[in-house]
Design a protein around this motif. Structure first.
Motif, PDB file in Angstrom:
ATOM      1  N   GLN A  82       0.822  -1.198   0.000  1.00 44.15           N
ATOM      2  CA  GLN A  82       0.000   0.000   0.000  1.00 44.15           C
ATOM      3  C   GLN A  82       0.863   1.258   0.000  1.00 44.15           C
ATOM      4  O   GLN A  82       0.550   2.254  -0.671  1.00 44.15           O
ATOM      5  CB  GLN A  82      -0.925   0.000   1.220  1.00 44.15           C
ATOM      6  N   ALA A  83       1.988   1.220   0.735  1.00 43.18           N
ATOM      7  CA  ALA A  83       2.893   2.372   0.778  1.00 43.18           C
ATOM      8  C   ALA A  83       3.440   2.683  -0.612  1.00 43.18           C
ATOM      9  O   ALA A  83       3.544   3.850  -1.015  1.00 43.18           O
ATOM     10  CB  ALA A  83       4.030   2.110   1.759  1.00 43.18           C
ATOM     11  N   ALA A  84       3.801   1.635  -1.348  1.00 38.80           N
ATOM     12  CA  ALA A  84       4.325   1.842  -2.707  1.00 38.80           C
ATOM     13  C   ALA A  84       3.270   2.485  -3.605  1.00 38.80           C
ATOM     14  O   ALA A  84       3.574   3.381  -4.406  1.00 38.80           O
ATOM     15  CB  ALA A  84       4.787   0.507  -3.294  1.00 38.80           C
ATOM     16  N   GLU A  85       2.028   2.057  -3.476  1.00 37.94           N
ATOM     17  CA  GLU A  85       0.961   2.607  -4.311  1.00 37.94           C
ATOM     18  C   GLU A  85       0.706   4.087  -4.017  1.00 37.94           C
ATOM     19  O   GLU A  85       0.315   4.842  -4.912  1.00 37.94           O
ATOM     20  CB  GLU A  85      -0.327   1.805  -4.094  1.00 37.94           C
ATOM     21  N   LEU A  86       0.929   4.509  -2.762  1.00 39.63           N
ATOM     22  CA  LEU A  86       0.640   5.886  -2.368  1.00 39.63           C
ATOM     23  C   LEU A  86       1.820   6.832  -2.577  1.00 39.63           C
ATOM     24  O   LEU A  86       1.691   8.034  -2.398  1.00 39.63           O
ATOM     25  CB  LEU A  86       0.229   5.933  -0.890  1.00 39.63           C
ATOM     26  N   VAL A  92      11.440   6.802  -4.978  1.00 36.46           N
ATOM     27  CA  VAL A  92      11.014   6.238  -3.692  1.00 36.46           C
ATOM     28  C   VAL A  92       9.985   5.137  -3.915  1.00 36.46           C
ATOM     29  O   VAL A  92       9.995   4.106  -3.235  1.00 36.46           O
ATOM     30  CB  VAL A  92      10.450   7.347  -2.777  1.00 36.46           C
ATOM     31  N   ARG A  93       9.077   5.345  -4.886  1.00 35.09           N
ATOM     32  CA  ARG A  93       8.062   4.331  -5.165  1.00 35.09           C
ATOM     33  C   ARG A  93       8.716   3.028  -5.634  1.00 35.09           C
ATOM     34  O   ARG A  93       8.324   1.931  -5.197  1.00 35.09           O
ATOM     35  CB  ARG A  93       7.092   4.837  -6.229  1.00 35.09           C
ATOM     36  N   ALA A  94       9.712   3.115  -6.497  1.00 29.31           N
ATOM     37  CA  ALA A  94      10.396   1.898  -6.959  1.00 29.31           C
ATOM     38  C   ALA A  94      11.095   1.188  -5.805  1.00 29.31           C
ATOM     39  O   ALA A  94      11.060  -0.045  -5.701  1.00 29.31           O
ATOM     40  CB  ALA A  94      11.410   2.259  -8.040  1.00 29.31           C
ATOM     41  N   SER A  95      11.717   1.967  -4.920  1.00 23.84           N
ATOM     42  CA  SER A  95      12.394   1.389  -3.764  1.00 23.84           C
ATOM     43  C   SER A  95      11.411   0.673  -2.850  1.00 23.84           C
ATOM     44  O   SER A  95      11.670  -0.442  -2.378  1.00 23.84           O
ATOM     45  CB  SER A  95      13.135   2.487  -2.995  1.00 23.84           C
ATOM     46  N   THR A 115       4.518  -9.163  -9.379  1.00 21.39           N
ATOM     47  CA  THR A 115       3.840  -7.944  -9.819  1.00 21.39           C
ATOM     48  C   THR A 115       4.559  -6.710  -9.290  1.00 21.39           C
ATOM     49  O   THR A 115       4.788  -5.722 -10.015  1.00 21.39           O
ATOM     50  CB  THR A 115       2.380  -7.948  -9.349  1.00 21.39           C
ATOM     51  N   LEU A 116       4.938  -6.758  -8.028  1.00 19.63           N
ATOM     52  CA  LEU A 116       5.654  -5.633  -7.422  1.00 19.63           C
ATOM     53  C   LEU A 116       7.043  -5.475  -8.030  1.00 19.63           C
ATOM     54  O   LEU A 116       7.545  -4.355  -8.176  1.00 19.63           O
ATOM     55  CB  LEU A 116       5.743  -5.828  -5.906  1.00 19.63           C
ATOM     56  N   LEU A 117       7.679  -6.590  -8.381  1.00 19.19           N
ATOM     57  CA  LEU A 117       8.988  -6.499  -9.043  1.00 19.19           C
ATOM     58  C   LEU A 117       8.864  -5.787 -10.383  1.00 19.19           C
ATOM     59  O   LEU A 117       9.749  -5.008 -10.762  1.00 19.19           O
ATOM     60  CB  LEU A 117       9.571  -7.899  -9.249  1.00 19.19           C
ATOM     61  N   ALA A 118       7.788  -6.072 -11.096  1.00 16.36           N
ATOM     62  CA  ALA A 118       7.580  -5.393 -12.381  1.00 16.36           C
ATOM     63  C   ALA A 118       7.419  -3.885 -12.168  1.00 16.36           C
ATOM     64  O   ALA A 118       7.936  -3.075 -12.956  1.00 16.36           O
ATOM     65  CB  ALA A 118       6.352  -5.972 -13.080  1.00 16.36           C
ATOM     66  N   GLU A 119       6.718  -3.485 -11.095  1.00 13.00           N
ATOM     67  CA  GLU A 119       6.569  -2.067 -10.783  1.00 13.00           C
ATOM     68  C   GLU A 119       7.918  -1.454 -10.405  1.00 13.00           C
ATOM     69  O   GLU A 119       8.248  -0.332 -10.826  1.00 13.00           O
ATOM     70  CB  GLU A 119       5.570  -1.891  -9.650  1.00 13.00           C
ATOM     71  N   ALA A 120       8.696  -2.190  -9.621  1.00 15.99           N
ATOM     72  CA  ALA A 120      10.015  -1.679  -9.222  1.00 15.99           C
ATOM     73  C   ALA A 120      10.936  -1.559 -10.434  1.00 15.99           C
ATOM     74  O   ALA A 120      11.739  -0.617 -10.525  1.00 15.99           O
ATOM     75  CB  ALA A 120      10.631  -2.599  -8.173  1.00 15.99           C
ATOM     76  N   ALA A 121      10.826  -2.507 -11.358  1.00 18.12           N
ATOM     77  CA  ALA A 121      11.705  -2.495 -12.534  1.00 18.12           C
ATOM     78  C   ALA A 121      11.481  -1.268 -13.401  1.00 18.12           C
ATOM     79  O   ALA A 121      12.376  -0.853 -14.147  1.00 18.12           O
ATOM     80  CB  ALA A 121      11.488  -3.763 -13.357  1.00 18.12           C
ATOM     81  N   ALA A 122      10.282  -0.678 -13.295  1.00 18.45           N
ATOM     82  CA  ALA A 122      10.008   0.544 -14.057  1.00 18.45           C
ATOM     83  C   ALA A 122      10.859   1.709 -13.575  1.00 18.45           C
ATOM     84  O   ALA A 122      11.001   2.712 -14.278  1.00 18.45           O
ATOM     85  CB  ALA A 122       8.525   0.896 -13.970  1.00 18.45           C
ATOM     86  N   GLY A 123      11.390   1.530 -12.366  1.00 16.55           N
ATOM     87  CA  GLY A 123      12.401   2.417 -11.819  1.00 16.55           C
ATOM     88  C   GLY A 123      11.980   3.836 -11.522  1.00 16.55           C
ATOM     89  O   GLY A 123      10.800   4.123 -11.422  1.00 16.55           O
TER      90      GLY A 123
END
Length: 601
Positions: A82-86, A92-95, A115-123
């Motif tokens: 949830q923290a990543a989504e907000l 910071v979101r990728a981290s 799924t979260l790894l794919a979001e993080a990979a967007a960097g």
């Protein structure tokens, strides 16, 4: 406001419009004391946000740290997701997405983690974060497939981490060794050898070395210099792990499964029992569903060797429920081990065929080695020694990490009984060398029992007696019982029927009590040949319980509530109560207090 039924509350919540839900969450956040209940407030505040909010995301990240500290991996993962989504800022979101992916993996949610790894990979990610991402993807691949693709992925990640984070690079080399061991004979190329050689060139360990550093160095030696050379370092690693049991030792937890395999390789029964039991306890306490099935599987195999087959059966049922709930591949290893020691030929054959077929499809060679050992145990129990010899040979020839050690005594007994003394003698040389290096009562007991089988006269009797004495000093009750069995068989063939009866009677009683039916029947046949008829085991009320019911009964007898049992077994408290009614009826009791006093196997 109170609802007459929880489903009414859920229905009201789900049918509300998103703006209404956000307003309610905002009101709840405002009404929640941030000092006494900061995590509940952070969650409600996050649910009230439309779009992004860095302050709310930061609060959730703090809540995740607190949840992890108290063993709530699933809650920590939910907070971080949830923290990543907000989070509004991309870096910071990728981290945070990467951090959430790690937590989801540990909590047994690989799909959410990917799924979260794919979001993080967007960097954007820096070089170290990118290496962390590749490492996690490789670990998820290993966890979900346990096949031959993971070793290369892990080796590549280790090489990238070497200049960026040397301690983590060493851990990753150990992951690669573990995955290479799993791939074994089906690995593409020489992954085990390559991983071991790469590990020898890994960055130097810190001073003093961590348990994982000792494991890495010991395994690298094992596959570059041989079994005997690796024993001191690996024994030091096991001792260090056994002595490190505190909540702060998070880094050691993920290596308990591998450490159990090493303990079995070294015939260290005390270490394998301590570490397997700890692995289950820690996985349950932290909610680590990614590691709990493997921990249960390891402990089940240990309990089979210690003769506690009733408890082993219970853990098999629990492990099946968890893998089904998390979507991970099933772990039939312990079920096959249990069936083979019980002498159940149709069940063992069915599990063996399915296990080998699936292992070949995944490229998991180590599983085939374990399956072959189980088949060797079955056929030695049934007296089919040619089949036992054929099954025990490949794990030794492939020199598999754990299974070559476990297969050696099975191979020797089968070779002697099938009239192939040369093969028994060759295997005996290897067993003696390794047992001397290990020096444990289990190792020396197996060495003496195996040497007795290929000896004659007073020398054989001396070895049989030493085997019983050594194996009586350790936990492996199954092998102690088998030592009494082969000694009794030898005594009968020497014409010493009275002495044979004593040994065979002991063997029969031990093997019958632990449910090793094929070996027990072998003892019974020999006992009848001496003129004595073995006593049949008296039926007990608890025999009527299923493995699932017995597990619930034991948990309740130890003081767990219906809710606590339901949480552990993924069942509702109402379902647990229904099982308890059946259990009470079968045992002829009416209360939990009486259940505590009941004799459970």
């Amino acid at each position: 406001m109170r609802f007459r039924h929880p489903l009414v509350r859920s229905a009201v919540y789900r049918t509300a419009t998103p703006p209404d839900r956000r307003r309610v969450h905002g009101a709840l956040a405002a009404a929640t004391d941030p000092q006494t209940d900061p995590d509940r407030r952070a969650w409600h505040r996050a649910q009230s946000v439309l779009g992004t909010d860095e302050d709310a995301a930061a609060e959730l990240e703090q809540s995740a740290d607190r949840a992890r500290a108290r063993g709530g991996l699933a809650a920590a993962a939910a907070f971080l997701q949830q923290a990543a989504e907000l989070t509004p800022q991309p870096t910071v979101r990728a981290s945070r997405a990467l951090k959430a992916a790690h937590a989801k993996h540990e909590a047994g949610a690989p799909d959410d983690s990917l799924t979260l790894l794919a979001e993080a990979a967007a960097g954007p990610l820096d070089a170290l974060q990118r290496a962390h991402l590749e490492l996690l993807r490789a670990r998820i691949t290993f966890h979900t497939t346990r096949g031959s693709d993971a070793p290369k992925m892990l080796l590549d990640a280790a090489k990238k981490l070497t200049p960026l984070d040397p301690p983590l690079a060493r851990e990753t080399y150990l992951h690669a060794l573990q995955a290479s061991f799993h791939a074994g004979r089906l690995g593409h190329g020489r992954w085990l050898q390559e991983a071991a050689e790469a590990a020898r060139a890994a960055p130097a360990p810190p001073t003093p070395p961590r348990p994982i550093d000792l494991l890495l160095d010991g395994l690298a030696i094992r596959f570059t210099q041989g079994f005997e050379a690796s024993v001191p370092t690996l024994q030091q690693a096991l001792e260090s792990l056994c002595n490190h049991d505190s909540p702060a030792d998070d880094d050691n937890r993920s290596w308990l499964w591998l450490a159990c395999h090493i303990a079995a390789m070294l015939w260290d029964d005390e270490a394998i029992y301590v570490l397997a039991s700890r692995g289950v306890r820690l996985a349950r306490e932290t909610g680590a569903l990614a590691t709990l099935p493997a921990a249960l599987n390891a402990l089940t195999s240990v309990l089979v060797l210690t003769g506690e087959t009733a408890r082993a059966t219970e853990l098999v049922a629990e492990e099946q429920a968890i893998t089904q709930a998390t979507g991970a591949p099933p772990l039939p290893n312990a079920r096959l081990t249990l069936a083979s020691w019980r002498g159940r030929r149709p069940e063992t054959s069915e599990l063996y065929e399915a296990m080998v077929r699936e292992a070949r499809g995944r490229g998991e060679g180590a599983t085939i080695g374990l399956a072959q050992i189980s088949l060797a145990v079955l056929h030695n129990g049934l007296g089919n020694y040619d089949d036992a010899l054929a099954a025990a040979t490949p794990p030794v020839e492939y020199d598999e990490l754990t299974f070559s050690s476990i297969a050696l005594p099975e191979l020797i007994e089968a070779a002697v009984r099938s009239g192939q003394p040369e093969r028994a003698a060759t295997a005996m040389e290897l067993l003696e060398s390794r047992a001397r290096a290990s020096g444990t009562p289990w190792a020396l007991g197996l060495k003496a029992r195996s040497r007795a089988l290929i000896s004659t006269g007073p020398a054989a009797e001396e070895q049989y007696r030493e085997a019983i004495e050594r194996l009586g000093q350790c936990r492996v009750a199954t092998h102690l019982a088998r030592a009494h069995l082969v000694y009794g068989e030898w005594l009968r063939r020497e014409g010493r029927r009275r002495d044979a009866r004593e040994q065979l009677r002991t063997a029969y009683e031990l093997l019958s009590d632990m449910g090793a039916d094929a070996f027990a029947e072998r003892a019974a046949r020999e006992l009848r040949a001496t003129g004595e008829h073995p006593r049949k085991r008296t039926a007990q009320p608890a025999d009527a319980l299923t493995a699932h019911e017995l597990h619930i009964a034991r948990l309740v007898a130890n003081g767990a509530t219906s809710r606590e049992v339901g949480t552990q077994l993924f069942l509702s408290p109402r379902t647990i109560e229904a099982h308890l009614r059946n259990i009470f009826g079968k045992l002829g009791i009416t209360s939990r207090r009486q259940l505590k006093e009941a004799r459970l196997p």
